[in-house]
Design an enzyme around this catalytic site. Structure first.
Site, mmCIF file in Angstrom:
data_model
loop_
_atom_site.group_PDB
_atom_site.id
_atom_site.type_symbol
_atom_site.label_atom_id
_atom_site.label_comp_id
_atom_site.label_asym_id
_atom_site.label_seq_id
_atom_site.Cartn_x
_atom_site.Cartn_y
_atom_site.Cartn_z
ATOM 1 N N LYS A 201 -13.756 -0.837 0.709
ATOM 2 C CA LYS A 201 -14.211 -1.974 -0.094
ATOM 3 C C LYS A 201 -15.636 -2.372 0.289
ATOM 4 O O LYS A 201 -16.440 -2.708 -0.573
ATOM 5 C CB LYS A 201 -13.275 -3.166 0.081
ATOM 6 C CG LYS A 201 -11.955 -3.004 -0.668
ATOM 7 C CD LYS A 201 -11.090 -4.236 -0.500
ATOM 8 C CE LYS A 201 -9.701 -4.035 -1.067
ATOM 9 N NZ LYS A 201 -8.783 -5.116 -0.728
ATOM 10 N N LYS B 191 -7.867 7.085 -7.110
ATOM 11 C CA LYS B 191 -6.718 6.161 -7.092
ATOM 12 C C LYS B 191 -6.900 5.087 -8.175
ATOM 13 O O LYS B 191 -7.998 4.533 -8.323
ATOM 14 C CB LYS B 191 -6.674 5.489 -5.709
ATOM 15 C CG LYS B 191 -5.607 4.443 -5.573
ATOM 16 C CD LYS B 191 -5.824 3.613 -4.312
ATOM 17 C CE LYS B 191 -5.686 2.137 -4.623
ATOM 18 N NZ LYS B 191 -5.930 1.229 -3.552
ATOM 19 N N LYS C 244 -7.913 -1.824 -9.599
ATOM 20 C CA LYS C 244 -8.628 -2.857 -10.366
ATOM 21 C C LYS C 244 -10.118 -2.759 -10.066
ATOM 22 O O LYS C 244 -10.958 -2.873 -10.945
ATOM 23 C CB LYS C 244 -8.127 -4.253 -9.952
ATOM 24 C CG LYS C 244 -6.752 -4.590 -10.491
ATOM 25 C CD LYS C 244 -6.116 -5.764 -9.742
ATOM 26 C CE LYS C 244 -4.647 -5.505 -9.527
ATOM 27 N NZ LYS C 244 -3.955 -6.438 -8.652
HETATM 28 P P1 TYM Z 1 -2.614 -4.939 -4.920
HETATM 29 O O1 TYM Z 1 -2.568 -6.027 -5.915
HETATM 30 O O2 TYM Z 1 -3.886 -4.242 -4.693
HETATM 31 O O3 TYM Z 1 -1.509 -3.841 -5.220
HETATM 32 C C1 TYM Z 1 -0.180 -4.252 -5.455
HETATM 33 C C2 TYM Z 1 0.775 -3.095 -5.177
HETATM 34 O O4 TYM Z 1 0.479 -2.000 -6.057
HETATM 35 C C3 TYM Z 1 0.334 -0.824 -5.297
HETATM 36 N N1 TYM Z 1 -0.689 0.017 -5.933
HETATM 37 C C4 TYM Z 1 -0.508 1.302 -6.193
HETATM 38 N N2 TYM Z 1 0.541 2.117 -6.013
HETATM 39 C C5 TYM Z 1 0.399 3.423 -6.407
HETATM 40 N N3 TYM Z 1 -0.746 3.892 -6.984
HETATM 41 C C6 TYM Z 1 -1.816 3.111 -7.183
HETATM 42 N N4 TYM Z 1 -2.918 3.590 -7.756
HETATM 43 C C7 TYM Z 1 -1.738 1.743 -6.791
HETATM 44 N N5 TYM Z 1 -2.595 0.679 -6.830
HETATM 45 C C8 TYM Z 1 -1.932 -0.360 -6.297
HETATM 46 C C9 TYM Z 1 -0.134 -1.287 -3.913
HETATM 47 O O5 TYM Z 1 0.153 -0.316 -2.934
HETATM 48 C C10 TYM Z 1 0.666 -2.552 -3.747
HETATM 49 O O6 TYM Z 1 1.967 -2.246 -3.274
HETATM 50 N N6 TYM Z 1 -2.460 -5.996 -0.146
HETATM 51 C C11 TYM Z 1 -1.518 -5.934 -1.260
HETATM 52 C C12 TYM Z 1 -1.023 -7.305 -1.686
HETATM 53 C C13 TYM Z 1 -0.243 -7.998 -0.644
HETATM 54 C C14 TYM Z 1 1.003 -7.589 -0.081
HETATM 55 C C15 TYM Z 1 1.344 -8.574 0.868
HETATM 56 C C16 TYM Z 1 1.844 -6.509 -0.329
HETATM 57 C C17 TYM Z 1 -0.596 -9.161 -0.024
HETATM 58 N N7 TYM Z 1 0.344 -9.510 0.873
HETATM 59 C C18 TYM Z 1 2.524 -8.490 1.606
HETATM 60 C C19 TYM Z 1 3.039 -6.411 0.440
HETATM 61 C C20 TYM Z 1 3.355 -7.392 1.378
HETATM 62 C C21 TYM Z 1 -2.237 -5.184 -2.380
HETATM 63 O O7 TYM Z 1 -2.910 -4.264 -2.163
HETATM 64 O O8 TYM Z 1 -2.090 -5.646 -3.614
#
Ligand code: TYM
Length: 325
Positions: free
Chosen positions: A113, A193, A196
């Site tokens: 990032k 990957k 967003k």
């Molecule tokens: P975020 O919003 O970036 O992603 C949410 C979930 O979607 C999964 N994900 C994917 N899985 C497969 N392929 C992809 N291209 C892809 N893009 C996103 C992410 O692995 C995630 O499971 N840090 C977390 C948010 C969070 C969280 C937590 C998760 C905050 N606190 C506690 C679990 C437990 C995240 O990246 O969100």
């Protein structure tokens, strides 16, 4: 009984990667009567990249509507916004003081990032600590996430162990990630990957005409219509394979290999597949996005249950740290 917990950041509308990587697997786990599920919207995390309050509120609604569209039972399980439970931020501060600086400096997601974003703020740096707090506050056992979150889960366990060592007992429960081997990382329309922040995502809730435009933009090589094509090196095929049945995948594979089947045909097939497969979630999503008062009341109703558990954990943590006497 296992406690399942996961969160989605409100930094955009949920995309196919979030849905296949986290939302659908989490909802499947939540259907097991032996499990208890805690799904929340990580709106505090979204502040690391998104500053507009109006947009954040819109994305929170879109994420809540997506969980409901895919069948999350909000009556049986717990559903809330992270920012409404102040203990997330409080525990994150305590855990910051148990987190070695190099662990955060070496985190892959921070490195990625910080190379891409103009605003490299301290929140982005301590992001994994807030995530650890989200998990540890609720004594969660299983965390369904995409592969990109594996390191954050390892850090969570490491931070919890350091705290427990000081406490001399297991105050914080060590969680395990659950990563679907078939799904792992969903590619975006450019093959990286799906994310967003890379603007390469497929939003399955778009209007039909916009969804069609996005699927047309999926990267492919320059082979002509008549030429045989390699399905294993094509993004459209990979996306189709993540959604379709084994027989449908085999049929699509034969068309690629035989030739006389263009990438345009495959993209059209993927577009139609998304519309058909997600027809019901699209209907429910639109319903909640139009009936926001109903959505708001569902989101608010989970807060008191989440708060009670969070307060119980934080009081144990305060005791250990000498903040309660
Ligand atoms: P975020 O919003 O970036 O992603 C949410 C979930 O979607 C999964 N994900 C994917 N899985 C497969 N392929 C992809 N291209 C892809 N893009 C996103 C992410 O692995 C995630 O499971 N840090 C977390 C948010 C969070 C969280 C937590 C998760 C905050 N606190 C506690 C679990 C437990 C995240 O990246 O969100």
């Amino acid at each position: 009984m296992a406690r399942i917990l996961t969160g989605i950041q409100s930094s955009g509308r949920p995309h196919l990667g979030n849905i296949l990587g986290a939302i659908i697997p989490a909802i499947e786990l939540s259907k097991n009567p032996k499990n208890e599920s805690f799904f929340f919207i990580a709106d505090l995390h979204s502040l690391t990249t998104l500053k507009s309050g109006t947009e954040r509120a819109e994305f929170v609604r879109a994420i809540a509507a997506t969980w409901l569209a895919f069948g999350f039972d909000h009556n049986k399980n717990v559903f809330w916004r992270q920012s409404r439970i102040q203990e997330h931020a409080e525990l994150a501060w305590y855990l910051n003081c148990f987190t070695p600086f190099p662990m955060l400096a070496n985190a892959t997601s921070f490195k990625e990032k910080s190379e891409k974003l103009a605003d490299v703020n301290a929140g982005l740096f301590t992001y994994p600590v807030l995530q650890a707090a989200d998990i540890l506050l609720y004594d969660a056992n299983i965390i369904p996430v995409g592969k990109d979150q594996k390191q954050h889960l390892e850090m969570t366990k490491d931070i919890a162990s350091r705290f427990n060592q000081l406490a001399g007992k297991e105050i914080l429960v060590l969680p395990e990630p659950k990563i679907d081997e078939r799904i792992m990382t969903i590619p975006g329309i450019d093959g990286q990957k799906m994310s967003k922040s890379y603007h390469n995502y497929i939003d399955i809730f778009l209007l039909e005409s916009d969804l069609k435009k996005v699927t047309k933009k999926i990267l492919s090589d320059s082979k002509g219509l008549e030429e045989p094509k390699d399905p294993d090196n094509d993004i459209t095929f990979k996306m189709y394979s993540l959604l379709a049945t084994d027989d449908e995948i085999a049929a699509m594979r034969s068309k690629y290999v035989a030739g006389g089947y263009g990438y345009g045909h495959a993209k059209q097939a993927l577009y139609e597949y998304i519309l058909e497969k997600f027809a019901e979630p699209r209907r429910i999503f639109n319903y909640y996005m139009e009936n926001t008062a109903e959505l708001e009341s569902i989101l608010t109703s989970g807060e008191s249950k989440a708060r009670a558990i969070a307060q119980h954990t934080i009081s144990k943590v305060r005791d250990v740290l000498g903040f309660s006497s």
